[in-house]
Design an enzyme around this catalytic site. Structure first.
Site, mmCIF file in Angstrom:
data_model
loop_
_atom_site.group_PDB
_atom_site.id
_atom_site.type_symbol
_atom_site.label_atom_id
_atom_site.label_comp_id
_atom_site.label_asym_id
_atom_site.label_seq_id
_atom_site.Cartn_x
_atom_site.Cartn_y
_atom_site.Cartn_z
ATOM 1 N N THR A 90 0.826 -1.226 0.000
ATOM 2 C CA THR A 90 0.000 0.000 0.000
ATOM 3 C C THR A 90 0.849 1.260 0.000
ATOM 4 O O THR A 90 0.424 2.288 -0.524
ATOM 5 C CB THR A 90 -0.962 0.010 1.195
ATOM 6 O OG1 THR A 90 -0.241 0.100 2.422
ATOM 7 C CG2 THR A 90 -1.829 -1.243 1.202
ATOM 8 N N LEU A 138 -2.320 4.974 -0.743
ATOM 9 C CA LEU A 138 -3.725 4.615 -0.948
ATOM 10 C C LEU A 138 -3.948 3.217 -0.373
ATOM 11 O O LEU A 138 -4.120 2.246 -1.101
ATOM 12 C CB LEU A 138 -4.060 4.673 -2.429
ATOM 13 C CG LEU A 138 -3.881 6.051 -3.077
ATOM 14 C CD1 LEU A 138 -4.004 5.957 -4.587
ATOM 15 C CD2 LEU A 138 -4.890 7.046 -2.519
ATOM 16 N N HIS A 139 -3.979 3.134 0.947
ATOM 17 C CA HIS A 139 -4.028 1.829 1.606
ATOM 18 C C HIS A 139 -5.267 1.032 1.189
ATOM 19 O O HIS A 139 -5.175 -0.024 0.575
ATOM 20 C CB HIS A 139 -4.022 2.003 3.126
ATOM 21 C CG HIS A 139 -2.817 2.682 3.673
ATOM 22 N ND1 HIS A 139 -1.548 2.157 3.566
ATOM 23 C CD2 HIS A 139 -2.683 3.857 4.344
ATOM 24 C CE1 HIS A 139 -0.678 2.964 4.161
ATOM 25 N NE2 HIS A 139 -1.344 4.002 4.635
ATOM 26 N N ASP A 140 -6.442 1.538 1.567
ATOM 27 C CA ASP A 140 -7.662 0.748 1.393
ATOM 28 C C ASP A 140 -8.113 0.589 -0.058
ATOM 29 O O ASP A 140 -8.686 -0.462 -0.396
ATOM 30 C CB ASP A 140 -8.781 1.332 2.248
ATOM 31 C CG ASP A 140 -8.498 1.148 3.734
ATOM 32 O OD1 ASP A 140 -7.957 0.101 4.107
ATOM 33 O OD2 ASP A 140 -8.811 2.066 4.515
#
Length: 296
Positions: A193, A232-234
């Site tokens: 991520t 932009l982890h999720d």
């Protein structure tokens, strides 16, 4: 036919962008949003989930409130990142209808009513709801198609402790329960991520539609601490669900640190650990292009 999914979430800035992408892309059949305390507490997470659906004109999708507390621990939060409202001042419309209660029971009933393996679970927050589902309704949990979860760190430093990532550190016991269950689980750790980053130029390119403008506003708010880009982890969860070929997946045996202290939730590769599929690399530019396409 679009794949049926349930999104388990704690929005949260990057959660919100991930959900807006799922709504705007037209590539998911979203059965519901189940909420968990996570980033900002259950009440606000649930309200934000309803607001995102209202913004997209999808009040037909239910929001079901889940766990307000971790299974065995005192909650941690990420208010310093997401703000007290979870969105750093970005305004959403009021939810169209009140949220339902008891996400675990709703998950079990929904899974039992569908063919085995036909519903995927996309987990953007702590795994408390899913851990409880496995404990309380193992027959229903066994019907999940794929579980894709953002969480953990393998070779990267942590963001909750020296080597622990926030989602898994928030409820290590739930994470361990999920790993022990015989589910088709893939985790996306910070190792991936943090390679998918949005800078201001990229964010500006999202604008032009209602959902794209809102996603851009959320990401700009995410950068208000002076950062020139943000991971932009999720959104990685949605991208892997749509295009697994963009990610390199490896199988490793993992154990979860269940001790108290800053290492809680840390993942360690051990022969005695549970086999887990882990996304270890991403084709970042192609993934960014796919994400942007969902807002056009």
């Amino acid at each position: 036919m679009n794949r049926q999914v349930i999104i388990d979430t704690d929005p949260g800035l990057d959660d919100a962008v991930a959900i807006l992408f799922a709504l705007g892309s037209g590539r998911f059949d979203i059965l519901g949003l189940t909420t968990v305390a996570g980033n900002i507490g259950l009440e606000r997470s649930t309200r934000n989930a309803g607001g995102l659906l209202a913004l997209a004109g999808r009040g037909d999708i239910p929001v079901i409130a889940g766990a307000a507390e971790a299974m065995l621990r005192t909650n941690i939060d990420a208010l310093v990142v997401h703000g007290s409202d979870g969105l750093r001042g970005v305004t959403l419309p009021d939810p169209v209808s009140p949220a339902k209660d008891d996400a675990v029971t709703w998950l079990a009933d929904t899974l039992r009513s569908a063919p085995i393996g036909s519903i995927d679970l996309l987990a953007l927050g702590p795994l408390t709801n899913i851990g409880k589902l496995i404990n309380d309704h193992p027959d229903a949990a066994a019907r999940i198609g794929r579980l894709i979860a953002m969480g953990g760190a393998i070779n990267e430093p942590g963001n909750a402790g020296p080597a622990s990532e926030f989602n898994f550190a928030s409820d290590p016991e739930a994470t361990a329960i999920v790993f022990r269950a015989a589910l088709k689980t893939t985790i996306i750790p910070l190792d991936v991520t943090r390679r998918l980053r949005a800078d201001v130029a990229y964010v500006d390119g999202l604008r032009g539609t209602l959902l794209g403008d809102t996603a851009a506003d959320l990401l700009i708010a995410y950068m208000t601490d002076g950062k020139v880009s943000r991971p932009l982890h999720d959104p990685c969860v949605m991208l892997l669900a749509l295009a697994p070929d963009l990610f390199d997946i490896e199988m490793h045996r993992l154990s979860v640190d269940l001790r108290d202290g800053p290492d809680a939730g840390t993942l360690t590769k051990r022969e005695a650990g549970q086999p887990v599929a882990i996304a270890m690399r991403v084709q970042a530019q192609r993934a960014l292009d796919l994400l942007a396409s969902g807002f056009r």
